[in-house]
Design an enzyme around this catalytic site. Sequence first.
Site, PDB file in Angstrom:
ATOM      1  N   CYS A 137       0.849  -1.192   0.000  1.00 17.82           N
ATOM      2  CA  CYS A 137       0.000   0.000   0.000  1.00 17.82           C
ATOM      3  C   CYS A 137       0.883   1.240   0.000  1.00 17.82           C
ATOM      4  O   CYS A 137       1.712   1.413   0.901  1.00 17.82           O
ATOM      5  CB  CYS A 137      -0.922   0.023   1.211  1.00 17.82           C
ATOM      6  SG  CYS A 137      -1.856   1.554   1.302  1.00 17.82           S
ATOM      7  N   GLY A 277     -10.326  -4.440 -10.791  1.00 20.90           N
ATOM      8  CA  GLY A 277     -10.279  -3.443  -9.727  1.00 20.90           C
ATOM      9  C   GLY A 277     -11.039  -2.190 -10.075  1.00 20.90           C
ATOM     10  O   GLY A 277     -12.263  -2.122  -9.964  1.00 20.90           O
TER      11      GLY A 277
END
Lengths: 314, 320
Positions: A137, A277
């Site tokens: 992330c 996504g």
Amino acid sequence: MDRPSESSVCLSVSFAGLTLSNPVFLASGTSGYADELGEFMNLDTIGGLITKSITLLPRPGNSTPRIVETDAGMLNAIGLANIGVEVFIQEKVPILESLQTTVFVNVAGQSISEYLAVIDRLAPLKAIDGFELNISCPNVKEGGITFGTDPAQVEQITRQAKKSSGSKPLMVKLTPSVTDIAVTARAAIEGGADALSLVNTFTAMVIDIESRKPVLANRTGGLSGPAIKPIAVYLVHKVYTEAARPAGIPLLGMGGIRTASDAVEFLLAGASAVAVGTATFVQPDAAARILAGLETYCREHHISHISELTGGLQ
Amino acid sequence: MKRETAPDSKGIALASVLSNRPIRSNFWKLLLKLDAKGSRLFSKAIPGQFAEFDVSSVSVPPQEVIPENLRDQASRTILLRRPFSFSDISITYSIEGTYVTLEIIYRVLGPATIRMTSLKTNDVISILGPLGNGFWYPEPMKHALLVTGGMGAPPILHLASFLKRQYSSVETVAFVGARSLDFLPFEVKIGNKTGLALEEFECLNIPVCLATDDGSAGRKGFITELLEEWLRTHTPPVKQTVIYACGPEAMLAACADIAQRYQIHCQVSMERMMACGIGICQSCAVQIRTLNPDQSPLYRLCCKDGPVFDSQTVIFGENR
């Protein structure tokens, strides 16, 4: 005269010891916790679902603006906003139990012990089939990408997480923001990863030229969407040939997939399965449409098992 | 105090363009006729809800017709849907069946709205909705004070006509503010006795208090100054008065402040950058007050928990 019967296509794939009804996943962070997309498609028809990142304690996330659109893409800096593992177990796991589809929980943390605590808590639950380790992330100050860019740490965290996940598959999500992604891939494999998923978003910035400040409150964010697809395809192929194929480890390919042909590219590059996504933000049933398109592609190309496509690049 | 909850049924529908025309300066009005599925979904939509429009495949108008200051923007590609609230929703019963019409007012501002100006009658776009929670109606309500700033007008217009239909005994006053005359997204009539009239409110018989920052229309100043002046002079029963506001965040914050000082219930319609509109991307966070100031910030989602919030629950100014 008898018409030839339509050839049936076997969409089922085996992935990290699991048998999936098809190779299409909903990517983490773009499909909620469990039930949010159920209004738009039958989630049981999708091969797998990866929840948004779960941390030990609830996280409020970053200040806004958290997203900005770019040409053929978007930047996000959500900051791992989530309800924390306990509320997740109370409120979301019962919903996940009712789903037939394969469920991976994406796990994030600021320290190795936090990752392990989340996996330890979730591993015994029947509704959860596996874990995706988020060490990539780009939008949090501690943890996340800081683990994912250092091969030694990748190996260490993977090894420990694998002990916690036990018999349930552990997939490690790789960041593209490294010099050589094959090095991190090998580190994760060395640590015992059952599968690799790639790529997470690319660290990026958009500047407001009037205020001369970054648009995102976090200053930087992760670039996703069609803009990154050709790079993601290349990186999947690189990891496939240099790390995954030699080790016999499956890849979950992702990065800008919005059509069935995008998905086929990832499979040919070496992915055993693909994840949808950002496209879900635009078209909530994008994964179902892509799955239907994959079946059509296979039928038209006389492919009886979709797994034949994996690594089929000439 | 009862609050309407979001309808369970939202979905993707097709909308065909009935008309699309400029109303004034760079504001346009778009009328959309929904297909059968959309008509079913949107027939129960309430003021303050919104829909996400996919205009990525709408063509860019020729450079020559794009205002010069927007030409740079026009060449950008579009990925995400764009959220729009409605200035009106109507149901038409015809021999071909029942269908819902959505009225949207938009300001030409960036790549998506530049494209929208090229929508022609019978063009079809995909819309996702209805989304979010709209305004709600605390009982007993005798006075509704509608406050709008700039592009905040559409849902307030929708609310105005809804109140006239469903709550006809409620005395409604509109407070309309904008940066200048050019930023008023209304069909403006100039030259009658009162100087300037906003047709949309006039035809509903709703009195309008008007203010612009530069004084080019109505009073010079902020619309919230007029709101407070009105409250001081009219002294409505506070327990039976509701402020409904949509506009720039600074205006909403000022409304919330006035509401708190006068002990009046106030609802604000918030705006945030939004990707999905259905609660999965977590981008449209609105910071919410917590009882414990030491606690880490608490966020709600504009798309799913809002866009309409009780003003006393919101921490304003977090969004830059």
